[in-house]
Each structure stands twice: as C-alpha cells, then as structure tokens.
Write a protein that holds these residues in place. Sequence first.
Motif: not given
Length: 888
Positions: A165, A211-213, A219-220, A222-223
């Motif tokens: 992340p 980025r997320g996990e 991975y997602p 996040l903004g």
Amino acid sequence: MRTAEIRRRWLDYFGEREHAVVPSASLISPDPSILFTIAGMVPFIPYILGTQKAPWPRAASVQKCIRTNDIENVGRTARHGTFFQMNGNFSFGDYFKAGAIRYAWELSTAPQERGGYGLDGDRIWVTLWDQDTESYDVLTREIGVDPRHVVRLPREENFWDTGQPGPAGPCAELHYDRGPEYGPEAEGGSVDPGGDRYLEYWNLVFDQFLRGEGSGKDYPLLGELDQKAIDTGAGLERIAFLLQGKQNMYEIDEVYPVIAAAEEMSGRRYGASGEDDVRLRVVADHVRSSLMLIGDGVSPSNEGRGYVLRRLLRRSVRSMRLLGVDEPALPHLLPVSRDAMAASYPEVAADYDRISRIAYGEEDAFRRTLVSGTTILDTAVAQVKSSGGSTLAGDQAFALHDTYGFPIDLTLEMAAEQGLTVDEQGFRDLMTAQRERARADAKAKKGAHASSTALRELREPGATEFTGYTELSTSSTVRGLVRDGVLVSVAQQGETVDLVLDRTPFYAESGGQESDAGLITADGARLEVLDVQRPIKGLVVHTVRVLEGEVRAGAEALAQVDPEWRLGARQAHSGTHVVHAALREVLGPDALQSGSYNKPGYLRLDFAWNQALSPATRSEVEEVANRAIRQDLGVSWQYMPLPEAREWGAIALFGETYDEEVRVVEIGGPWSRELCGGTHVDHSSQIGIVALTGESSVGSGARRVEALVGLEAFHQLARERALVSTLTETLKVRPEELPERVAGVVSRLREAEKELAGLRQGQLLQAAAGLAEGAARVGPARLVTHEVGTVASVDDLRTLALDVRGRLGEEPALVALGGVAKDRPVVLVATNAGARESGLRAGALAKLAATALGGGGGGKDDVAQGGGTDASALPAALEAVRSAVAQG
C-alpha cells in the motif's frame, strides 16, 4: 555522440530548467532489503513515498545501478548488463504529466546542435495506460504524435507500484523504432512484435494514486495522492547505442574498448563466432561492473555484495580462459575500462591503485582455485571412470561450484574433454534450492521492511530529537508502541515491544557503533532498553522489555542511558578513529577504512590492504595509537555542507550514505578528520589505552584489526602479565629469557615426538610379518583383516597396510585394517595388481566399510580409506569387507 556527452547534456538540460542536479548515490543501497542501487529512483524513494520531505521541488540525476538477477542473459541480448546508468528527472508536487512528457519529447528530438539528442520524432512510439486520457491528449494534440504510434495498455501491463500500500501510478514508455533490419513492424496494438526493433529507452512514471492492499496488480486504487510525483528513467547505455549507431550496449564507447583489448589478448575476433561474442561481451560488462563496484567500496567475499563482485570477477576470468587466455587478464583489461569510464567518473582513475589491488588479488586467488578445482575435478572424473560410469554426479558439480567457486560451464567443458557428461539437472536442482533459500531470506527481509507502515505513522509528527550528544537523561513523551508491526496502546509487564519517544538520549546503532543500553521510566513502569535502531530516517525506535508496571502511548517518560555503557562506547568509537589514523600514518593513505564495529571495550576495523601486517607493523600501529592517546589530543565536532567537508579533507567511508549537512569529527585537528554521527570522548586521553588483539584477512584486498580499549584493554594486559609470571615461575627464568627457553622446550618436544613416531612405526612394521603370515584365502584373493586399535594418525595405518600388502607377493591379495585415529574410526584398504585384475577395488570396499561406521569413504583402486563416527562398528566394517571379497 560519446556517452559522457549524453550524460552531460541530460544534466545540463534539466539543470537549466530549475532541477537540482543531484550526484549519483553509491551502488551500495541504503535499503537493507536490497544489496545494490537497482534503479535511478532508489535514492528518491523516501520523497516519492512521502516519508521525508524532498529538499527540492524538482531534481535530476544520472544514477549508477547494478542488477544481477538476470546475469545469465548478459552478453546474449542487446539489453542486459549488470552495471548501467539511469538518467532520471523527478518532480515532488511540482510539474506532472504534461511537463514530464514535454521535457522528454523536447530533449529526445531537439537537434543536437541545440543541445538535444536529435532522435527522429516519427520513429518514437509511446505505450500508455488505457485510461490515461491526459497523457494521450498531450501526446497527440499538443505534441502531434501519430495516434497509431500511441499504444494503450491495461493496468497490469503499464502501471508502477511498490508492491505494498502506498503510491502507485501509470507509465508512459518511449520506444524508438530502430528500423526493419532489427525485426518486424509493430501492429495490432503492440510494440513488441519480436526482435530488437522497438527499443524502450525512457519510462515516465506518474505517481498519481494511493493503492490499497492486494497482490500483484490486483489491488484497488483508493484515490489520488495529495502530492503527485514524477519519476522518470532513461537508460544512458540505450540512448548511447542509438546515437552511436551501434548494435547493442556492448559496442558503445564506454564498453567496447574492453572487447577490443580482449580480442587482442585472445586472438579471437568479435563478430566471428556467436559463443565467442557472448564471452567477449561478458568480459566487457563484468570488468566494468567490477571496476565500479570496487570503486564504491565493495570487496570480494563469500556473501552479500562481496559474493556478487566475486562472481563477476570470476566470470570475467573464466570467460577469458574459454577464449584461450591462460595468463592474468585483469592487468590488461581493467585499465582499459578505467580509461573508458574516467570521463564520467574521474574517481575511478584517482582511486585506481586501490581498485586494481583488490581486483588483481581476486584474480590471482581464482587462478589458484582453478588449479585446485581442476585437481578435484580430475579425481572425481577418475572415480566415475573406475566405477564404469559416464556421468559426473550433480552434487559433485555443485560442490565444485559452491565450495571451490569452480564454474559449472568449466566443469562441463573439462568433463567433456575426458569423455564424461555432467548431471546438469541435478546441479540445477541444487542451485534452485540454494536460490530459493536466498529468495526466502530476501523475502523475509522485505517483509520486515514492509512492516514499517506503523513506524511511518509514528514518523509523521516529526523526527525524533536526539539529545545524546550533550546529555544522558532526557524527559520525553511516549509517541507510540508497536508490537509485531502493529500499533498498540499499552504494553504489560514481561512484554517486549518497540517504543518511540519524541526525544531521546539513546544512540541508535549506526556507523559501526552499537546502540546504547539503559532504562526508560514512565508512569511507574520500568523498561529495559534492549536495542535502539533507526529503521526510518529521523525515527529512533527503542526495543524495550517491560520490567515493572505497564506503559501506555502518550505517557510522560524519562529516558536514561547507562553512563558506564556510554563511556565505554565513546572510548571504543574514538579508539576506532585513532586506530584508523594510526594505520594511515604507518601504512599510507591507501589504508582506508571499509567497515567497523565497536561496543564498550572492543573495536574492530576493516581496511583496504592486500597483505598481512607483520608483528613489527602491528606494534608500530599500536604505538602510534597510544602515543596519540597520551598526547591528550582534543576531540571536537561540527556540522557543515558535505562538499565543504570533502574539501576540508574529511574522510567519508565507503558504503555510507550522507545527508547534504554532515557531522565532522576531529581528533587532533587534521590528524583524524572523519564524517561520523557517533558519540566520542572529549580528549583522546579518555580512551585510556588501545591493545591490538588480532589482525586477519576478511577478503581479497581487505584486512581486519581488532582491539580492546579502556578497562578491557587493561584487563587483557593484566591477564597477559599474569600468564608471563606463571611461565617464568614454571620455567625458572626471567621474563626476557622466556622466548629462548620456550623455543628450546618446543624444539625438544618435537624431537621427542619424532622419536616416538619412529618407535611407533617400528612396532607397526614388526607386526606386519605376523599379519601377512595370517592371510587367509577368501574368494579370489588372500585376505588380511585386522583391528589395530588406536593409532596416532591415518598415515600409520596406511604404512602398515602397504607393508603387509608388499609381503603378500604377486598372488591376488587384499589388506583391510581398522583403527581409531584422533578419536574417529577409520578403515584402510589396499589391493595389489592381482586383486584389482580380479575385480576387487579398494575405493569401493572402503566406501562399503565406511557405511558400517556411519560415515563415507572412497579413493583409488589400489589404496583407499573410509571413516565414520561409530568406533564400536569397526568389527562389522571389516566383516563387510570380508563378505564382499568372498562374493568376488
């Protein structure tokens, strides 16, 4: 256009556009999870991740890099090299996609007479993330790139992230069409149709998202990041062979001169043979890489960075051998690489004496390895042949490689010359297992590094203030507690956790100095400080054990360093500087420190030197150090800009990473002037005394001295004085007479040992006649088996067995004797010519006996031995030989 000129134009172009021109960092990575600087962005990672504030809004560099994960491809493709240089320009919250694209296009295509590289814009292709409309519009509408030359790719093919992340973002990759002679034309939304036609020479990374996990590219996002960043990298060697009209990176001006020198030495011609071309490229690449690694302070060794350097040097020497060159090659090749690289890196010429001393020493050592390895290989080949086999076992090839540094392709070549094959698959399996172990270790280190998310949160409020230069006790606040990588609010009695304070007097381990010891008290809790580290720049982390009570985040605390520990640490660290200065005074300025470790009462120091120090030299170094201590030299320190410190003559140690503002520690003014963040005494006399206790080799071209300081040194001298006193009383001599008396005693002891050995051998030979008379017919031969008992050495057993065999005449005969030598059971088997003609082989029988002893063995057909661990099994071992002979 020469490579040095391409480099200069890069820095000039971005320097004129308000970029801070940052010098290349060392090839030695500051990141503990990787050995080398593997990309141009590595020194800027903290600014990209946001863990540190960048000192400038935009920067540019030409970074030295080393990658060895695909070393087997070196020389086989146009793109693979171990050492390379990455041109980079960076923005930290300043310009973004449009600015980065404009800069890249302008510098790439501007005419050379106007400072650009003069590439044909119509031959540039760009790959983009398929959702990056902003970059697409800049390229096609503003710059005018043909939309057919813009290839849009999914995220899994065109996205950058750290693997955890944090920042992530799309890329814009610039490829150059080298023409139809290098491969087919791109079509169908790809710039990889096969061949080497489309060369990626510049990658623009847009750090845009958080980025997320997730694993891989799953991975997602996040903004978008509050502060976006630009990280670009253009391969200097790739641009060079484009602009110089060469086929590949090996033919550019910084690399090809080594190929030409290797051609001259070997008589082989580049371009005449595919395998010879690969070998010549390997030599050119590895010699240059070795030059640059040694220049940055790496020395050959059997682990880590040193092992990589050793492998590069040995692959160079091996490749020259395969080209038919048996004489030392590096004295001819390394100066050529130095001259090719000096225009960009003048330090390799200034430091060449040290660099060459290390490289030549390693080549000499490897040449000796080749001799011993050849002997071992010949023995293994003979054993295979004698047993009727045709394949050398994979574990034998691996042992030659892993233990003796004997390359597998040399093993293959030499085995083939003697009519054998090698179990390559078995060798590869063992190599794979070794790599997997190394990969697991690296993954563990990376995992430990990745677990710093909690620590980064604790770093956000600001750096830990270090007060330990001026005080040993500091009032502070517990900023946070971390257990197993996770923030916790409280730690109970008996628990061990990581604790962060906003202010601390505890010195974190660095610069070779071990961390401080002491106590922290907080709201009635008592915490023992076990270790202090600085895993993130600016953050001091204390590993503590809760002795009493409980400690909570936010508690007021009092941090107290153990004053005796700190005094010992100061003595040892200042003692390290004094010993370093003494070495340079006695040996000369080339004796530069390459590493150190010190703790209260003890120091060790590694330095560049290619031979052992004589006892007289060691005494001189020790005397110079203690004279400096007795002179009560002043110890002072001050902060100054790094360039000013270098001009002032301050010594910077190889492999260390320094900020722009550095701390310079002086002992006796210019006599000892080093960049150092450690704790020191106020006057040299406070060190007390330095006693050198050891000197040894730690690799080719590197030595190590060890010493005790302060009370530990005094205690050592007191122990030696007591020992001398005991000896003088025992031998009834004065201290100054001890050397002569001890030499006399040793001489008489050796004579006595020789006399005993003679008597013992006589007794054994007397027994030979009786053993020969007791020979019995077993199967096709007369057989003697006998358990001798305890013998001084295996040689005694061998002598007896050969004597008995000689007494048995020409008739087929075999002797098997068992005994215990140096507390280990051993069996010695000897056969005569008649026994061997009957199919009885000493090596096979010795191996069989050793199995019964719980060990291993083997040897030649006429004489062999085996050993093990179970002496009680000697009768069974001899019986196994008897049974095998009986079966013929």
